[in-house]
Design an enzyme around this catalytic site. Structure first.
Site, short mmCIF file in Angstrom:
data_model
loop_
_atom_site.label_atom_id
_atom_site.label_comp_id
_atom_site.label_asym_id
_atom_site.label_seq_id
_atom_site.Cartn_x
_atom_site.Cartn_y
_atom_site.Cartn_z
CD GLU B 62 -42.48 -71.85 94.35
OE1 GLU B 62 -41.87 -70.88 94.85
OE2 GLU B 62 -43.12 -72.67 95.04
CD GLN B 84 -44.60 -78.42 97.99
OE1 GLN B 84 -45.19 -77.53 98.60
NE2 GLN B 84 -43.81 -79.30 98.57
CG PHE B 85 -50.49 -76.47 95.42
CD1 PHE B 85 -51.77 -76.98 95.55
CD2 PHE B 85 -49.58 -76.67 96.44
CE1 PHE B 85 -52.14 -77.68 96.69
CE2 PHE B 85 -49.94 -77.38 97.59
CZ PHE B 85 -51.23 -77.88 97.71
CB ALA B 86 -51.03 -75.50 88.73
CG ASP B 87 -52.80 -72.49 92.69
OD1 ASP B 87 -53.86 -71.87 92.68
OD2 ASP B 87 -52.74 -73.74 92.68
CG HIS B 131 -52.71 -73.78 98.04
ND1 HIS B 131 -52.69 -72.55 98.63
CD2 HIS B 131 -51.54 -74.38 98.40
CE1 HIS B 131 -51.57 -72.41 99.32
NE2 HIS B 131 -50.86 -73.49 99.20
#
Lengths: 320, 328
Positions: B62, B84-87, B131
């Site tokens: 990331e 893939q996930f905002a997290d 997630h």
């Protein structure tokens, strides 16, 4: 560095300009004319000057918060650099960046940063862009030994190698990760070069106080990158004459170590090798000092940014 | 120009496809966005259509997805980066809170950073505390980032196209719960949804409800139920949080004299607090009832779906809060 007898003096003068600039910056802080912090590069001039002689115009350079020497070697006008450090409107970042963010887009200096290692992914992104824009540029990314323990270093190096990007990484190993000896916090002798193999890169260690060795290594790496053969990681051994930042006398370093490295000073090393007399070296030093003083006087006379400058430059369209 | 009924996910895909066809500087990269077509299938076919140079898979990295996007922008590209996930965007905290929003400012405006970070967000069902988050408030608190929070397929496409053409960095939050929701979307490749222009999803006179992203369908369902009771709800979807269309919200509150803000992110220091505070400050004399917020509870989101269901405002809660404010 070329057949021209005056070329030696040009190289020396570049290193002396940086040395004198850094000395003045230290005084400005000591005299209270500048607030905040600064990270000086006295002793590390050869890395920057050797790099600058090896790169081509337009090669993007991303350097560090200890970056006065890289930017000046690359051509940043001294007045612009002083003005920025002094927080003047005429500074290279309009007075908003200060000592740690010297830059000049027109010289392909693409910014410097104040969080260790965070420019490495940015540099890799810029190198990736070159493969799509076909601008023929080779990105140069400079960082210190302390950066090699940050995740970004490994992550970005990995992708740069996998994608065979046109980029040259230069680790200025000055033996200290801020205030801590690098040997105390990494299990290997050469924090960058000993890890190069993990990314399929050659192990390159050079004398970073030898401006000609730096120029040669960076030129080779640039050639390799330009030919599509991917990145290189060069570890240049050098030494900070001073501490980490302006208020740090660096007393944690053994005296013998400091003395040893002072005896390897890049400026005297180069002058000796090319038989430049002490007298001539002093003359060149005085020339550099004069230029630095003139630039400083102009920068000091420049105005501070107007209050409305505070809110500009957040967005590309000021009305946003 | 015709319209076609497509899903929210496919609308996002079309926006990228059209913009990549229009401008060779637009590139897409992220984990599994290439051959696989994205972990949620949003980038399908783009690798085949636009080639491996412009649609790039990356390692699990990331820091590079965000930092590399900044660098690619410096190098003259207009990158779209997918996490893939905002997290996972929080893994690239330095890059998304420092580099992306500040590179321009701290270098005195020398650089423009036309980057879009696509960040699928929100609760979808059983994927737990790391997630499921809706972290738009974190980014709203960071000067230098534009934020899009589309709630319909048409807006997802039009806003993403605007984001890609914008010279400033945009965090584009996609609601995963909405990926399969269908709606009519214009086929016109030049139809953009501008930033900073709220959409009045439903007109009403008794209460203004501000909601975005995944909460819009819930609020509209609540409004429908309230209409059966004779209560008239105006639903405003700001569509972008930065810039925020305050004028449309203020005009609505002047009409209804009541304001409810509904969001999925946790209540405390959530984005609703900013809107409520501004309403209290600027619309004090217009208000006939307290400004109220409905939001996720101040807990990490549990994996267990029996508990997770309480982690964003549900229709009955919205109905109850609306009734209470209208009868205040």
């Amino acid at each position: 560095m070329t057949a021209n007898p005056h070329a030696h003096e040009h190289v020396l003068l570049q290193m002396l300009r940086i040395r004198e600039f850094e000395n003045r910056v230290q005084s400005l802080f000591s005299d209270g004319l500048v607030k905040g912090s600064t990270h000086l590069a006295n002793g590390q001039e050869a890395v920057a000057v050797g790099m600058a002689f090896a790169l081509h115009p337009g090669d993007p350079v991303l350097c560090t918060y200890r970056g006065h020497h890289h930017t000046i070697a690359r051509g940043l006008p001294l007045e612009s650099a002083f003005a920025e450090i002094l927080g003047r409107a005429t500074g290279c970042c309009g007075g908003k960046g200060g000592s740690m963010h010297l830059t000049d887009k027109s010289l392909a200096l693409m910014g410097s940063y104040a969080i260790i290692g965070s420019h490495i992914p940015i540099a890799v992104g810029a190198a990736w862009a070159s493969t799509l824009t076909h601008d023929g540029a080779v990105t140069c990314c400079i960082f210190g030994d302390g950066t090699t323990t940050i995740g970004s270093f490994h992550e970005a190096l990995n992708l740069a190698a996998v994608w065979r990007l046109p980029i040259v990484f230069i680790c200025e190993n000055n033996l200290y990760s801020e205030y801590t000896a690098i040997g105390d916090v990494v299990p290997i002798e050469h924090p960058a070069a000993d890890r190069a193999g993990a990314y399929g890169l050659d192990r390159i260690v050079i004398d970073g106080n030898d401006v000609e060795a730096v120029k040669e290594a960076v030129s080779l790496a640039r050639e390799r990158a330009s030919a599509g053969r991917g990145p290189s990681l060069i570890e240049a051994l050098t030494y900070r004459h001073g501490g980490h930042s302006r208020a740090d006398p660096g007393d944690y370093r053994p005296r013998e170590e400091v003395e040893l490295w002072l005896s390897r000073d890049p400026i005297s090393k180069y002058a000796d090798r090319h038989e430049v007399s002490t007298q001539r070296l002093e003359q060149l030093g005085a020339e550099a000092r004069d230029e630095v003083d003139r630039a400083l006087r102009k920068a000091l006379a420049a105005p501070a940014p107007a209050a409305e400058a505070l809110l500009s430059n957040v967005w590309s369209e000021e009305s946003s | 120009m015709t319209s076609t009924e497509i899903t929210y996910a496919w609308a996002i895909n079309h926006a990228m496809d059209e913009e990549m066809a229009r401008d060779p500087r637009v590139v897409l990269f992220g984990q599994d966005v290439g051959r696989m077509g994205g972990v949620f299938g949003v980038t399908r076919n783009l690798f085949e259509k636009h080639g491996p140079e412009r649609v790039r898979d990356v390692s699990i990295v990331e820091h590079f997805v965000v930092g590399g996007a900044v660098g690619a922008a410096l190098g003259g590209l207009r990158p779209i980066a997918e996490v893939q996930f905002a997290d996972f965007l929080l893994v690239a905290g330095d890059e998304s809170f420092h580099k992306l929003p500040k590179w321009r400012y701290m270098h005195g405006g020398a650089f423009t950073i036309p980057v879009v970070i696509r960040a699928p967000s929100g609760i979808q069902g059983g994927v737990g505390a790391e997630h499921s988050q809706s972290p738009e408030g974190h980014y709203w608190h960071t000067p230098g980032l534009k934020i899009a929070v589309p709630s319909t397929p048409a807006d997802a496409k039009g806003l993403l196209k605007s984001a890609i053409r914008d010279d400033d960095p945009v965090i584009f939050f996609e609601t995963r719960r909405l990926y399969r929701v269908k709606g009519l979307v214009s086929d016109d490749p030049e139809l953009l949804v501008p930033f900073g222009q709220a959409s009045v999803r439903r007109e009403g006179t008794d209460l203004t409800v501000v909601a975005w992203a995944g909460m819009v369908p819930e609020v509209l369902a609540a409004a429908e139920m309230l209409a059966a009771e004779g209560l008239s709800i105006e639903v405003i979807d700001p569509r972008t949080l930065v810039p925020f269309d305050w004028e449309t919200v203020a005009a609505s509150v002047r009409k209804t004299s009541r304001l409810l803000i509904v969001h999925e992110a946790p209540l405390t220091m959530g984005p609703g607090a900013e809107i409520a505070s501004r309403a209290a400050d600027e619309l004090f004399v217009e208000l006939d009832a307290p400004v109220r917020r409905l939001a996720g509870p101040d807990v990490p989101i549990p994996q267990n779906m029996a508990l997770e269901q309480f982690c964003f405002p549900q229709v009955p809660e919205i109905v109850a809060a609306a009734r209470e404010l209208i009868r205040w």
